[in-house]
Scaffold this motif. Structure first.
Motif, PDB file in Angstrom:
ATOM      1  N   ASP A  13      29.081  46.732 -13.136  1.00 12.65           N
ATOM      2  CA  ASP A  13      27.629  46.683 -13.339  1.00 12.65           C
ATOM      3  C   ASP A  13      27.157  47.167 -14.718  1.00 12.65           C
ATOM      4  OD1 ASP A  13      27.842  45.847 -10.743  1.00 12.65           O
ATOM      5  OD2 ASP A  13      26.565  47.390  -9.878  1.00 12.65           O
ATOM      6  N   PHE A  18      20.668  48.888 -15.706  1.00 16.26           N
ATOM      7  CA  PHE A  18      21.244  50.211 -15.427  1.00 16.26           C
ATOM      8  C   PHE A  18      21.362  51.073 -16.680  1.00 16.26           C
ATOM      9  CE2 PHE A  18      23.224  47.690 -11.874  1.00 16.26           C
ATOM     10  CZ  PHE A  18      22.466  48.268 -10.866  1.00 16.26           C
ATOM     11  N   LEU A  24      16.421  50.393 -13.555  1.00 17.94           N
ATOM     12  CA  LEU A  24      17.066  51.464 -12.766  1.00 17.94           C
ATOM     13  C   LEU A  24      18.042  52.176 -13.707  1.00 17.94           C
ATOM     14  CD1 LEU A  24      17.932  53.075 -10.315  1.00 17.94           C
ATOM     15  CD2 LEU A  24      18.777  50.988  -9.261  1.00 17.94           C
ATOM     16  N   ASP A  53      25.589  43.276 -10.291  1.00 15.72           N
ATOM     17  CA  ASP A  53      24.603  43.433  -9.223  1.00 15.72           C
ATOM     18  C   ASP A  53      23.632  42.262  -9.381  1.00 15.72           C
ATOM     19  OD1 ASP A  53      24.109  45.309  -7.109  1.00 15.72           O
ATOM     20  OD2 ASP A  53      22.364  46.112  -8.179  1.00 15.72           O
ATOM     21  N   HIS A  55      20.667  40.519  -7.246  1.00 11.66           N
ATOM     22  CA  HIS A  55      19.809  40.470  -6.059  1.00 11.66           C
ATOM     23  C   HIS A  55      18.780  39.345  -6.132  1.00 11.66           C
ATOM     24  CE1 HIS A  55      21.398  44.340  -4.929  1.00 11.66           C
ATOM     25  NE2 HIS A  55      20.847  44.985  -5.919  1.00 11.66           N
ATOM     26  N   TRP A  85      15.254  51.245  -3.977  1.00  9.76           N
ATOM     27  CA  TRP A  85      15.358  51.233  -5.435  1.00  9.76           C
ATOM     28  C   TRP A  85      14.162  50.529  -6.060  1.00  9.76           C
ATOM     29  CZ3 TRP A  85      19.040  54.435  -6.641  1.00  9.76           C
ATOM     30  CH2 TRP A  85      20.154  54.562  -5.819  1.00  9.76           C
ATOM     31  N   HIS A  88      15.461  45.651  -9.352  1.00  7.36           N
ATOM     32  CA  HIS A  88      16.454  45.671 -10.430  1.00  7.36           C
ATOM     33  C   HIS A  88      17.427  44.514 -10.243  1.00  7.36           C
ATOM     34  CE1 HIS A  88      18.522  47.657  -7.098  1.00  7.36           C
ATOM     35  NE2 HIS A  88      19.654  47.262  -7.661  1.00  7.36           N
ATOM     36  N   TYR A 122      26.927  48.063  -2.649  1.00  8.00           N
ATOM     37  CA  TYR A 122      27.309  48.934  -3.757  1.00  8.00           C
ATOM     38  C   TYR A 122      28.735  48.627  -4.196  1.00  8.00           C
ATOM     39  CZ  TYR A 122      23.275  51.805  -2.342  1.00  8.00           C
ATOM     40  OH  TYR A 122      22.030  52.257  -2.022  1.00  8.00           O
ATOM     41  N   LEU A 157      28.939  51.619 -14.032  1.00 10.98           N
ATOM     42  CA  LEU A 157      27.727  52.258 -13.511  1.00 10.98           C
ATOM     43  C   LEU A 157      27.435  51.749 -12.096  1.00 10.98           C
ATOM     44  CD1 LEU A 157      25.611  51.742 -16.748  1.00 10.98           C
ATOM     45  CD2 LEU A 157      26.770  53.854 -16.025  1.00 10.98           C
ATOM     46  N   ALA A 158      26.846  52.545 -11.273  1.00 12.26           N
ATOM     47  CA  ALA A 158      26.660  53.980 -11.490  1.00 12.26           C
ATOM     48  C   ALA A 158      27.776  54.727 -10.767  1.00 12.26           C
ATOM     49  CB  ALA A 158      25.301  54.428 -10.928  1.00 12.26           C
ATOM     50  N   TYR A 161      27.164  55.545  -7.038  1.00  5.22           N
ATOM     51  CA  TYR A 161      26.920  54.449  -6.083  1.00  5.22           C
ATOM     52  C   TYR A 161      28.027  53.403  -6.193  1.00  5.22           C
ATOM     53  CZ  TYR A 161      22.706  56.725  -4.681  1.00  5.22           C
ATOM     54  OH  TYR A 161      21.847  57.651  -4.164  1.00  5.22           O
ATOM     55  N   CYS A 162      27.866  52.468  -7.110  1.00  9.41           N
ATOM     56  CA  CYS A 162      28.789  51.324  -7.094  1.00  9.41           C
ATOM     57  C   CYS A 162      30.217  51.696  -7.466  1.00  9.41           C
ATOM     58  CB  CYS A 162      28.230  50.205  -7.957  1.00  9.41           C
ATOM     59  SG  CYS A 162      26.732  49.506  -7.219  1.00  9.41           S
TER      60      CYS A 162
HETATM   61  C1  VGL Z   1      23.671  50.322  -8.086  1.00  8.04           C
HETATM   62  C2  VGL Z   1      21.902  51.212  -6.944  1.00  8.04           C
HETATM   63  C3  VGL Z   1      21.472  49.952  -6.579  1.00  8.04           C
HETATM   64  C4  VGL Z   1      24.885  50.556  -8.923  1.00  8.04           C
HETATM   65  C5  VGL Z   1      23.275  49.047  -7.720  1.00  8.04           C
HETATM   66  O1  VGL Z   1      25.296  49.651  -9.684  1.00  8.04           O
HETATM   67  O2  VGL Z   1      25.453  51.678  -8.860  1.00  8.04           O
HETATM   68  N1  VGL Z   1      22.998  51.391  -7.679  1.00  8.04           N
HETATM   69  N2  VGL Z   1      22.178  48.885  -6.976  1.00  8.04           N
END
Ligand code: VGL
Ligand code: ZN
Length: 213
Positions: A13, A18, A24, A53, A55, A85, A88, A122, A157-158, A161-162
């Motif tokens: 990501d 990010f 985000l 990512d 969406h 979130w 994003h 994630y 990143l992040a 999370y991911c």
């Molecule tokens: C992510 C929150 C929402 C990430 C993706 O890439 O860590 N975090 N979507």
């Protein structure tokens, strides 16, 4: 097969949303870009996979899809916690692109995730839980196994999370797994010590970029 042919680099990501100024933004997310560029340009890995990512507008993980909610609220979704979130990485927007100034030419495959409007994702390996309580695979584990990969190195990143979810799924899928810690940054750095311990407790190694010269 030489060791490097059994190893894959997962670059998670690296998208403008990010990075500082993005929808985000991960604090200091941009600090990892120069060393990550070096690592990609050194072509140390026979297999490089990037994730994106990606969406649809109105995605279930967006606070804007839940009237009365604001970003970073937590709700229950299909019986599990879901962080809401800011909008994003909306498909086709500049913030969702792979960072336009990074050397992506050595990337073999790009895995897009979070494309189901009703389920977040994630991890690079599996979606988050869906309404049936399942986490459908993305196919990445099979892709790697078919290519003889047994070891994955994860950065991007992040971190909290991911990267973390991908590392937990990678080890659960039987891959030797290392997080290149200094090539990651967290949405919430206050949890970093616990996160590192939790990953190590699962058998994930914590590595550093300078191990690759
Ligand atoms: C992510 C929150 C929402 C990430 C993706 O890439 O860590 N975090 N979507
Ligand atoms: Zn997302």
């Amino acid at each position: 097969m030489s060791p490097s042919e059994r190893s894959a680099l997962l670059v998670v990501d690296i998208q403008p949303d990010f990075l500082p100024g993005g929808a985000l933004a991960v604090a200091d997310g941009d600090v990892i870009l120069a060393p990550l560029r070096q690592l990609l340009e050194a072509r140390r890995f026979a297999h490089v996979i990037a994730t994106q990512d990606w969406h649809p507008a109105g995605h279930v993980s967006f606070a804007s899809s839940h009237p009365g909610r604001t970003p970073f609220d937590r709700i229950e979704l299909y019986g599990r916690e879901q962080v809401l979130w800011p909008d994003h990485c909306v498909q086709g927007t500049p913030g969702a692109a792979l960072h336009p100034q990074m050397p992506w030419s050595s990337v073999d495959a790009v895995i897009r995730k979070g494309t189901d409007p009703r389920v977040d994702s994630y991890s690079t390996f599996r979606n988050n839980w869906d309404e049936r309580g399942e986490r459908p695979p993305t196919g990445l584990a099979g892709y790697l196994r078919e290519r003889g990969v047994s070891e994955v190195f994860i950065c991007g990143l992040a971190r909290d999370y991911c990267v973390c979810w991908s590392a937990e799924d990678a080890i659960a899928a039987g891959f030797d797994t290392t997080v290149i810690w200094d090539l990651t940054r967290s949405v919430d750095p206050s949890g970093d010590r616990d996160l590192r311990r939790a990953l190590e407790a699962r058998g994930v190694r914590i590595g550093a970029a300078n191990a690759f010269g």
